[in-house]
Write a protein that holds these residues in place. Sequence first.
Motif, short mmCIF file in Angstrom:
data_model
loop_
_atom_site.label_atom_id
_atom_site.label_comp_id
_atom_site.label_asym_id
_atom_site.label_seq_id
_atom_site.Cartn_x
_atom_site.Cartn_y
_atom_site.Cartn_z
N TYR A 97 42.71 18.55 37.71
CA TYR A 97 43.79 18.10 38.59
C TYR A 97 44.69 19.26 39.00
CZ TYR A 97 47.75 15.33 40.22
OH TYR A 97 48.76 14.80 40.98
N MET A 98 45.03 20.09 38.04
CA MET A 98 45.94 21.22 38.33
C MET A 98 45.28 22.27 39.20
SD MET A 98 48.59 20.07 37.15
CE MET A 98 49.82 21.38 37.24
N CYS A 99 43.97 22.38 39.07
CA CYS A 99 43.21 23.30 39.92
C CYS A 99 43.34 22.85 41.38
CB CYS A 99 41.76 23.25 39.42
SG CYS A 99 40.69 24.46 40.13
N GLU A 100 43.22 21.55 41.60
CA GLU A 100 43.38 21.02 42.96
C GLU A 100 44.83 21.13 43.42
OE1 GLU A 100 40.77 20.06 44.94
OE2 GLU A 100 39.75 20.99 43.25
N ALA A 118 43.17 19.69 33.65
CA ALA A 118 42.87 21.04 34.13
C ALA A 118 42.25 21.01 35.53
CB ALA A 118 41.94 21.76 33.14
#
Lengths: 222, 222
Positions: free
Chosen positions: A66-69, A64
């Motif tokens: 990682y996907m935010c970045e 989560a």
Amino acid sequence: MEAIEELAIQPCTSSLYLRPFRLCYRQNGTKKFWDFMRTHDSVSILIFNTSRQCFVVVKQFRPAVYMCELERHHPELFENQDKESLSRVEDPLPAAVGVTYELCAGIIDKPDLSLEEIACEEILEECGYRVPITNLRKITSYRSGVGVTGSRQTLFYAEVTDQMRTGEGGGQPEEGELIEVVEIPLEDSMKFAYDETFPKTMGVIFSFMWFQTNIAPKLPKK
Amino acid sequence: MEAIEELAIQPCTSSLYLRPFRLCYRQNGTKKFWDFMRTHDSVSILIFNTSRQCFVVVKQFRPAVYMCELERHHPELFENQDKESLSRVEDPLPAAVGVTYELCAGIIDKPDLSLEEIACEEILEECGYRVPITNLRKITSYRSGVGVTGSRQTLFYAEVTDQMRTGEGGGQPEEGELIEVVEIPLEDSMKFAYDETFPKTMGVIFSFMWFQTNIAPKLPKK
């Protein structure tokens, strides 16, 4: 470092892990609704190794985060997700942007066990220390999320020694956990807490500061 | 106190607010997937009123927190939710169990504004103080959730005076916000922080403690 490969995302229409609900209600006369998710309450433990005067925390790849970045760099990935399609991530970021430092923690999903028993299990599974329940001190509890989950987290403090270390920790690989145990020396801990280049949870910062106020003054001088 | 009536819950199959995704990937050779939700990053502000030596926090009814408590008492409400049906809550708990104390906060959904500008807007909307950007001091940032959302929160400190209060605050009623502004006197603040009968976020506890360490020693003696 973690090798993260073959990334693909898709809208999630049904999940064993995310249970979305809608609450309809009337607040002070006005009809409203709120979408939320049911999750488990949790425990989290600040572990201090007195043999070597360091904190024991865990480090893991968090999809989560990682996907935010990734969204910051590739917002289009999330924009064309109306249909149930799998989109390959063609130009992924290094896995390191999704790795966070956290306190040892676990969800409360065993009704027969006390919070303290669950905390001791997590310390053993994730960090490899066998800690008697009497070594646990409750710090406090709070809401870990108020908008989406509303769940409660209870924070404990546990002192451990090198003699209590009976295993490597690392979580339960059969459940997909890949957890690295990391030691943060006490003398570096406040610098670490406020160094934003190490992504971390507020629990790490808060509990390190709590230690400085509540435990450090009583430590035997070296 | 809040009047919360006519409660009913249903599974949420589609939401403007919850955007669930699944990430498929290979970590160190092993195929895995993780379900997560995209949400916005946020700012949160510790507000200290120097005129009256008190913290300014907000208090509001949080449906997710309420439902978390409700599940403890009525687990069956969430068990028979396979189909898309609306279930009336026949024996609701008092609204107070869902009311939490929080720092003034807001999501980052305006790409043209800096984090500081968004923080100042939230202070005005929620608490009624018009604060110059130069009064803001960044404390730090951290991940506000690592399992489900992965989003980042940046925490600021803002000093305000009674002269800066230009309105009532309370949020934007047209967007459904019903926020109560609450003042916590400095001398009661640490007792309040650790009193679990006042449900609150970790941000309140952490920032009150941060104040004690970083600001209180420099306050002019009364």
